[in-house]
Design a protein around this motif. Structure first.
Motif, short mmCIF file in Angstrom:
data_model
loop_
_atom_site.label_atom_id
_atom_site.label_comp_id
_atom_site.label_asym_id
_atom_site.label_seq_id
_atom_site.Cartn_x
_atom_site.Cartn_y
_atom_site.Cartn_z
N VAL A 1 43.12 46.35 43.49
CA VAL A 1 42.16 45.94 43.92
C VAL A 1 41.48 47.13 44.90
O VAL A 1 40.07 47.06 45.14
CB VAL A 1 42.44 44.85 45.05
CG1 VAL A 1 42.97 43.62 44.34
CG2 VAL A 1 43.45 45.07 45.94
N ARG A 2 42.16 48.03 45.41
CA ARG A 2 41.32 49.29 45.85
C ARG A 2 40.42 49.97 44.98
O ARG A 2 39.27 50.09 45.26
CB ARG A 2 42.40 50.29 46.60
CG ARG A 2 41.79 51.27 47.51
CD ARG A 2 42.88 52.49 47.60
NE ARG A 2 43.15 52.95 46.51
CZ ARG A 2 42.42 54.00 45.74
NH1 ARG A 2 41.55 54.39 46.16
NH2 ARG A 2 43.18 54.86 44.71
N VAL A 3 40.76 50.18 43.91
CA VAL A 3 39.93 50.90 42.65
C VAL A 3 38.47 50.23 42.43
O VAL A 3 37.53 50.76 42.35
CB VAL A 3 40.95 50.94 41.49
CG1 VAL A 3 39.74 51.48 40.26
CG2 VAL A 3 41.79 51.99 41.65
N VAL A 4 38.87 48.71 42.40
CA VAL A 4 37.58 48.19 42.28
C VAL A 4 36.83 47.80 43.47
O VAL A 4 35.67 46.81 43.71
CB VAL A 4 37.66 46.61 41.42
CG1 VAL A 4 38.27 47.02 40.08
CG2 VAL A 4 38.68 45.59 42.16
N GLY A 5 37.31 48.04 44.63
CA GLY A 5 36.56 47.92 45.87
C GLY A 5 36.65 46.51 46.65
O GLY A 5 35.87 45.89 47.05
N ALA A 6 38.00 45.78 46.17
CA ALA A 6 38.11 44.33 46.57
C ALA A 6 39.39 44.33 47.30
O ALA A 6 40.27 43.54 46.92
CB ALA A 6 38.05 43.46 45.48
N GLU A 7 39.68 45.23 48.48
CA GLU A 7 40.50 45.19 49.24
C GLU A 7 41.10 44.07 49.74
O GLU A 7 42.43 43.90 50.18
CB GLU A 7 40.53 46.44 50.34
CG GLU A 7 40.57 47.82 49.68
CD GLU A 7 39.06 48.18 49.40
OE1 GLU A 7 38.17 47.44 49.36
OE2 GLU A 7 39.12 49.47 48.85
N CYS A 8 40.34 43.20 50.08
CA CYS A 8 40.77 41.82 50.56
C CYS A 8 41.05 40.86 49.67
O CYS A 8 41.61 39.84 49.96
CB CYS A 8 39.44 41.34 51.50
SG CYS A 8 38.18 40.71 50.48
N LEU A 9 41.11 41.18 48.57
CA LEU A 9 41.60 40.23 47.30
C LEU A 9 42.97 39.90 47.15
O LEU A 9 43.84 41.01 46.97
CB LEU A 9 41.03 40.44 46.00
CG LEU A 9 41.14 39.77 44.79
CD1 LEU A 9 40.21 38.70 44.90
CD2 LEU A 9 40.33 40.48 43.68
N HIS A 10 43.41 38.72 47.18
CA HIS A 10 44.83 38.33 46.97
C HIS A 10 44.89 37.62 45.63
O HIS A 10 44.05 37.19 45.39
CB HIS A 10 45.42 37.36 48.16
CG HIS A 10 45.34 38.14 49.28
ND1 HIS A 10 44.43 38.23 50.34
CD2 HIS A 10 46.48 38.69 50.23
CE1 HIS A 10 44.76 38.74 51.46
NE2 HIS A 10 45.99 39.20 51.13
N VAL A 11 46.21 37.61 45.00
CA VAL A 11 46.26 37.28 43.63
C VAL A 11 45.74 35.78 43.72
O VAL A 11 45.21 35.20 42.60
CB VAL A 11 47.69 37.42 42.79
CG1 VAL A 11 48.54 36.65 43.78
CG2 VAL A 11 47.46 37.22 41.55
N HIS A 12 46.14 34.98 44.52
CA HIS A 12 45.95 33.66 44.66
C HIS A 12 44.41 33.43 44.74
O HIS A 12 43.93 32.27 44.50
CB HIS A 12 46.68 32.74 45.84
CG HIS A 12 46.61 31.45 45.72
ND1 HIS A 12 47.43 30.61 44.88
CD2 HIS A 12 45.76 30.34 46.42
CE1 HIS A 12 47.11 29.16 44.97
NE2 HIS A 12 46.19 29.20 45.92
N ASP A 13 43.54 34.11 45.25
CA ASP A 13 42.10 33.94 45.52
C ASP A 13 41.44 33.88 43.97
O ASP A 13 40.62 33.25 43.94
CB ASP A 13 41.57 35.34 46.34
CG ASP A 13 41.97 35.48 47.50
OD1 ASP A 13 42.25 34.34 48.25
OD2 ASP A 13 41.76 36.47 48.06
N LEU A 14 42.31 34.39 42.99
CA LEU A 14 41.59 34.50 41.75
C LEU A 14 41.68 32.94 41.09
O LEU A 14 40.79 32.32 40.50
CB LEU A 14 42.59 35.10 40.47
CG LEU A 14 42.49 36.76 40.93
CD1 LEU A 14 43.39 37.58 40.01
CD2 LEU A 14 41.06 37.46 40.90
N ARG A 15 42.64 32.06 41.60
CA ARG A 15 42.56 30.57 41.40
C ARG A 15 41.61 30.06 41.89
O ARG A 15 40.87 29.31 41.42
CB ARG A 15 43.96 30.01 41.98
CG ARG A 15 43.95 28.84 41.90
CD ARG A 15 45.34 28.08 42.64
NE ARG A 15 45.29 26.82 42.81
CZ ARG A 15 45.73 25.61 41.88
NH1 ARG A 15 46.03 25.93 40.78
NH2 ARG A 15 45.55 24.55 42.56
N HIS A 16 41.22 30.41 43.20
CA HIS A 16 39.86 29.76 44.01
C HIS A 16 38.83 30.23 43.09
O HIS A 16 37.71 29.36 42.81
CB HIS A 16 39.86 30.26 45.34
CG HIS A 16 40.95 29.66 46.16
ND1 HIS A 16 41.28 28.28 46.30
CD2 HIS A 16 41.96 30.51 46.75
CE1 HIS A 16 42.25 28.22 47.02
NE2 HIS A 16 42.87 29.38 47.39
#
Length: 166
Positions: free
Chosen positions: A79-94
Motif C-alpha cells: 500500500v505504501r508503493v501505490v500511495g495508499a498507506e491508509c488502506l486496510h485489507v477490509h477496506d477492499l470489501r467496502h
C-alpha cells in the motif's frame, strides 16, 4: 468460492471457527474472471487437495490471522508503493460494494454479496451512490494507480464505509 463457516478473531486473542453471523453469511462468493488464473495457480501450489483445506493459511497451515496476513503479504509495503498507506485489507470489501452499488446492483444483490440478511448495510451503499461514475470505472480498471481515501459517515469517530479515489 463458498463461505460455509468463518474464523472470527476476537479482540482478546482467540481465533474461533463458527457459524456465520447470519444465514446469509453462508454463500457463494463471486470471483472476478481476471484473477481466476492466479487463484488457480495459488490453489495448485499452496493448498492441500482436501475438501476442508484453507485457501489461504498461515505458515504452519492453520488459519491466517490478520497480523499474519499483513506480514506474509507484505501488505504495508504494497500500500505504501501505490500511495495508499491508509488502506486496510477490509477496506477492499467496502470498495467492492461501492463499485457494485455504483454499477446498479440492487438491494438484494448487495445483501447477497455482503452476506447480510439485514437491509441496513446494503442501503448505506445505495444511498452513497447515484449511479455509475467515472470514478468507479477508474477504480475497477486501474486500482493500482489510484490514491484511496476512507469515506466516513457524518458521525464523529464513525467507522470507514468505503473508499474513494482522489
Amino acid at each position: 468460492m463458498t463461505v460455509r463457516a468463518p474464523y472470527v478473531e476476537w479482540s482478546t486473542g482467540p481465533l474461533v471457527l463458527g457459524p456465520p453471523k447470519s444465514k446469509a453469511g453462508r454463500r457463494v462468493v463471486g470471483i472476478p474472471q481476471a484473477i481466476i488464473p492466479v487463484l488457480r495457480e495459488h490453489m495448485a501450489t499452496f493448498v492441500k487437495a482436501e475438501p476442508d483445506a484453507l485457501a489461504f493459511s498461515g505458515i504452519k497451515g492453520g488459519p491466517l490471522r490478520r497480523s499474519g496476513f499483513n506480514r506474509l503479504a507484505s501488505w504495508w509495503e504494497a500500500v505504501r508503493v501505490v500511495g495508499a498507506e491508509c488502506l486496510h485489507v477490509h477496506d477492499l470489501r467496502h470498495t467492492g460494494n461501492m463499485i457494485a452499488a455504483e454499477s446498479g446492483a440492487g438491494l438484494k444483490d448487495l445483501m447477497a454479496r455482503m452476506g447480510h440478511d439485514n437491509v441496513r448495510a446494503a442501503t448505506i451503499y445505495q444511498h452513497v451512490v447515484r449511479g455509475p461514475t467515472k470514478r468507479s470505472q477508474m477504480l475497477s480498471t486501474s486500482t493500482s494507480a489510484v490514491r484511496m481515501t476512507r469515506v466516513r459517515t457524518g458521525r464523529p469517530g464513525a467507522r470507514a464505509r468505503g473508499l474513494i479515489a482522489r
